[in-house]
Design an enzyme around this catalytic site. Structure first.
Site, PDB file in Angstrom:
ATOM      1  N   GLY A  10      -4.517  68.079 129.202  1.00 42.04           N
ATOM      2  CA  GLY A  10      -4.020  67.897 130.573  1.00 42.04           C
ATOM      3  C   GLY A  10      -3.492  66.480 130.729  1.00 42.04           C
ATOM      4  O   GLY A  10      -4.265  65.522 130.680  1.00 42.04           O
ATOM      5  N   GLY A  12      -1.825  65.304 133.346  1.00 43.04           N
ATOM      6  CA  GLY A  12      -1.473  65.097 134.753  1.00 43.04           C
ATOM      7  C   GLY A  12      -1.876  63.708 135.233  1.00 43.04           C
ATOM      8  O   GLY A  12      -1.902  62.752 134.445  1.00 43.04           O
ATOM      9  N   ARG A  92     -14.706  71.123 145.993  1.00 39.76           N
ATOM     10  CA  ARG A  92     -14.629  71.274 144.539  1.00 39.76           C
ATOM     11  C   ARG A  92     -15.001  72.703 144.151  1.00 39.76           C
ATOM     12  O   ARG A  92     -14.462  73.258 143.201  1.00 39.76           O
ATOM     13  CB  ARG A  92     -15.577  70.288 143.863  1.00 39.76           C
ATOM     14  CG  ARG A  92     -15.133  68.823 143.979  1.00 39.76           C
ATOM     15  CD  ARG A  92     -16.110  67.912 143.252  1.00 39.76           C
ATOM     16  NE  ARG A  92     -15.683  66.518 143.224  1.00 39.76           N
ATOM     17  CZ  ARG A  92     -16.121  65.581 144.057  1.00 39.76           C
ATOM     18  NH1 ARG A  92     -16.978  65.885 145.001  1.00 39.76           N
ATOM     19  NH2 ARG A  92     -15.710  64.333 143.954  1.00 39.76           N
ATOM     20  N   HIS A 179     -22.099  66.666 141.100  1.00 38.07           N
ATOM     21  CA  HIS A 179     -20.845  65.944 141.359  1.00 38.07           C
ATOM     22  C   HIS A 179     -20.084  66.650 142.482  1.00 38.07           C
ATOM     23  O   HIS A 179     -19.000  67.180 142.294  1.00 38.07           O
ATOM     24  CB  HIS A 179     -20.018  65.872 140.073  1.00 38.07           C
ATOM     25  CG  HIS A 179     -18.709  65.172 140.240  1.00 38.07           C
ATOM     26  ND1 HIS A 179     -18.604  63.870 140.692  1.00 38.07           N
ATOM     27  CD2 HIS A 179     -17.429  65.588 140.029  1.00 38.07           C
ATOM     28  CE1 HIS A 179     -17.333  63.526 140.749  1.00 38.07           C
ATOM     29  NE2 HIS A 179     -16.593  64.556 140.364  1.00 38.07           N
TER      30      HIS A 179
HETATM   31  N1  NAD Z   1     -14.807  64.733 137.306  1.00 35.49           N
HETATM   32  C1  NAD Z   1     -14.187  63.887 138.105  1.00 35.49           C
HETATM   33  O1  NAD Z   1     -14.708  62.837 138.431  1.00 35.49           O
HETATM   34  C2  NAD Z   1     -12.803  64.190 138.608  1.00 35.49           C
HETATM   35  C3  NAD Z   1     -12.057  63.224 139.314  1.00 35.49           C
HETATM   36  C4  NAD Z   1     -10.756  63.530 139.705  1.00 35.49           C
HETATM   37  C5  NAD Z   1     -10.209  64.789 139.436  1.00 35.49           C
HETATM   38  N2  NAD Z   1     -10.986  65.708 138.786  1.00 35.49           N
HETATM   39  C6  NAD Z   1     -10.470  67.061 138.472  1.00 35.49           C
HETATM   40  O2  NAD Z   1      -9.643  66.975 137.311  1.00 35.49           O
HETATM   41  C7  NAD Z   1      -8.695  68.040 137.311  1.00 35.49           C
HETATM   42  C8  NAD Z   1      -7.301  67.480 137.058  1.00 35.49           C
HETATM   43  O3  NAD Z   1      -6.914  66.613 138.118  1.00 35.49           O
HETATM   44  P1  NAD Z   1      -5.502  65.865 138.093  1.00 35.49           P
HETATM   45  O4  NAD Z   1      -5.467  64.999 139.291  1.00 35.49           O
HETATM   46  O5  NAD Z   1      -5.245  65.264 136.754  1.00 35.49           O
HETATM   47  O6  NAD Z   1      -4.523  67.115 138.296  1.00 35.49           O
HETATM   48  P2  NAD Z   1      -2.960  67.231 137.941  1.00 35.49           P
HETATM   49  O7  NAD Z   1      -2.430  68.362 138.745  1.00 35.49           O
HETATM   50  O8  NAD Z   1      -2.265  65.939 138.030  1.00 35.49           O
HETATM   51  O9  NAD Z   1      -2.962  67.684 136.407  1.00 35.49           O
HETATM   52  C9  NAD Z   1      -3.500  68.912 136.078  1.00 35.49           C
HETATM   53  C10 NAD Z   1      -3.204  69.222 134.625  1.00 35.49           C
HETATM   54  O10 NAD Z   1      -3.709  70.532 134.348  1.00 35.49           O
HETATM   55  C11 NAD Z   1      -2.671  71.327 133.769  1.00 35.49           C
HETATM   56  N3  NAD Z   1      -2.789  72.690 134.297  1.00 35.49           N
HETATM   57  C12 NAD Z   1      -2.723  73.088 135.597  1.00 35.49           C
HETATM   58  N4  NAD Z   1      -2.881  74.406 135.701  1.00 35.49           N
HETATM   59  C13 NAD Z   1      -3.059  74.870 134.447  1.00 35.49           C
HETATM   60  C14 NAD Z   1      -3.283  76.171 133.907  1.00 35.49           C
HETATM   61  N5  NAD Z   1      -3.383  77.246 134.679  1.00 35.49           N
HETATM   62  N6  NAD Z   1      -3.450  76.266 132.568  1.00 35.49           N
HETATM   63  C15 NAD Z   1      -3.384  75.185 131.782  1.00 35.49           C
HETATM   64  N7  NAD Z   1      -3.168  73.926 132.242  1.00 35.49           N
HETATM   65  C16 NAD Z   1      -3.009  73.784 133.560  1.00 35.49           C
HETATM   66  C17 NAD Z   1      -1.356  70.694 134.183  1.00 35.49           C
HETATM   67  O11 NAD Z   1      -0.361  70.927 133.220  1.00 35.49           O
HETATM   68  C18 NAD Z   1      -1.739  69.210 134.284  1.00 35.49           C
HETATM   69  O12 NAD Z   1      -1.620  68.558 133.045  1.00 35.49           O
HETATM   70  C19 NAD Z   1      -8.900  68.740 138.648  1.00 35.49           C
HETATM   71  O13 NAD Z   1      -9.755  69.851 138.487  1.00 35.49           O
HETATM   72  C20 NAD Z   1      -9.597  67.683 139.505  1.00 35.49           C
HETATM   73  O14 NAD Z   1     -10.350  68.247 140.562  1.00 35.49           O
HETATM   74  C21 NAD Z   1     -12.246  65.446 138.370  1.00 35.49           C
END
Ligand code: NAD
Length: 313
Positions: A10, A12, A92, A179
């Site tokens: 990922g 993103g 979440r 979390h």
């Molecule tokens: N654990 C933590 O502390 C924490 C903090 C922030 C975000 N997050 C979580 O991390 C995740 C990603 O957040 P982000 O801001 O990078 O999101 P983002 O939308 O910027 O990126 C998401 C990524 O997932 C991929 N993706 C989306 N749908 C998909 C699918 N169906 N199959 C395969 N790949 C897919 C996309 O290509 C992209 O690379 C989210 O679930 C968010 O809630 C967790």
């Protein structure tokens, strides 16, 4: 000696920020894995862009991107960020089944390519996603680690430091439990600043307010960003964990771990303080808690247990 390898699934907002932090530390090579259906060619663009920072940042890291798994083979650490982020007002938990399907597919493929990797789970709802990853990989508890407490503790330490006018580095405090906005447990009773208990330095109402703000830390940023969720602090927290694993630093960082007796809990992912080093989780620490804190830690784990029951395969 061959350079270590980290795969970030990922590319993103969070995956890209993690890549930058890791690459510029110059401690491993980095592979950005993503799915063209969702990312298009973004991961290739980010890899190339960051590679071209090397001349000025002075790193030798090789950074590549891939749609497949071959290039990820034999990674030392795999970070799974792929998944939908929260939209403003969304919990979440609402992300549950969509992200479970993504994490299952991604971790299963990553584990086949890198059977000895330590997997860091990041996509939300993170504690429940760790269960999906454990099942999909078959990896032992030492090698499935959830990132939540590292970020939540950083937010808590920031708000405490801001209230007291000291460096966040000198605020020693941990957020454990779940979390989520409601299940994380900032352990106020064990928070120390220069060895002095937080409860001696601030009145109870001020502490309650900053605890509340830390618990809503992610939501507050989501509301300000309008689209997507936080990525600077989440990436810092994750890469601190990854660095400790790669360099065997043995740092004590709160992470989600498959509990085997900690706080009386069994067979459930929840946050506690972990020693991170070569091989992943080397040891866990149980903080001495007040009765109220202990109750909340148990309630957090039970909430995750209920959520895991809702995951459809
Ligand atoms: N654990 C933590 O502390 C924490 C903090 C922030 C975000 N997050 C979580 O991390 C995740 C990603 O957040 P982000 O801001 O990078 O999101 P983002 O939308 O910027 O990126 C998401 C990524 O997932 C991929 N993706 C989306 N749908 C998909 C699918 N169906 N199959 C395969 N790949 C897919 C996309 O290509 C992209 O690379 C989210 O679930 C968010 O809630 C967790």
């Amino acid at each position: 000696m061959a350079r270590k390898k980290v795969t970030i699934i990922g590319a993103g907002a969070t995956g890209g920020a993690m890549a930058q932090r890791l690459i510029e530390r110059d401690i491993c090579d980095v592979v950005l894995q993503d799915d063209p259906q969702f990312a298009g060619t973004m991961h290739f663009g980010k890899a190339l862009d960051e590679s071209q920072a090397a001349a000025w940042e002075g790193f030798s890291t090789r950074i590549t991107a891939t749609d497949g798994w071959e290039d990820t083979a034999n990674s030392d650490v795999v970070i799974c960020t792929a998944g939908a982020p929260r939209k403003p007002g969304m919990t979440r938990e609402e992300l549950l089944n969509g992200n479970a399907a993504i994490v299952r597919a991604k971790v299963s493929a990553a584990a086949k390519a890198s059977p000895n990797a330590v997997v860091v789970i990041f996509a939300n709802p993170m504690d429940a996603m760790c269960h999906v990853a454990k099942e999909a990989s078959g990896f032992p508890r030492e090698r499935i680690i959830g990132q939540g407490g590292a970020l939540d503790s950083a937010r808590y330490r920031y708000f405490v430091s801001d209230a007291l006018g000291v460096s966040p580095a000198d605020v020693h405090g941990f957020v454990i439990g779940g979390h989520t906005d409601t299940t994380m447990v900032p352990v106020v009773s064990q928070t120390r600043i220069g060895g002095v208990p937080l409860t001696d330095l601030l009145p109870a109402d001020k502490i309650a307010a900053l605890v509340q703000r830390a618990m809503r830390g992610g939501a507050e940023i989501g509301e300000l960003l309008k689209t997507g969720s936080a990525y600077y602090a989440p990436s810092a927290a994750t890469i601190a964990m990854v660095e400790s694993i790669l360099l065997d630093q043995r740092r004590l960082i709160p992470c989600s771990v498959y509990h085997q007796g900690e706080y009386g809990l069994k067979d459930i992912f929840s946050g506690t303080v972990c020693q991170l080093g070569a091989g992943g989780i080397q040891r866990t620490f149980e903080l001495p808690l007040t009765d109220d804190e202990k109750q909340r830690v148990i309630a957090a784990a039970e909430a995750t247990r209920e959520l895991v029951k809702l995951i459809t395969s």
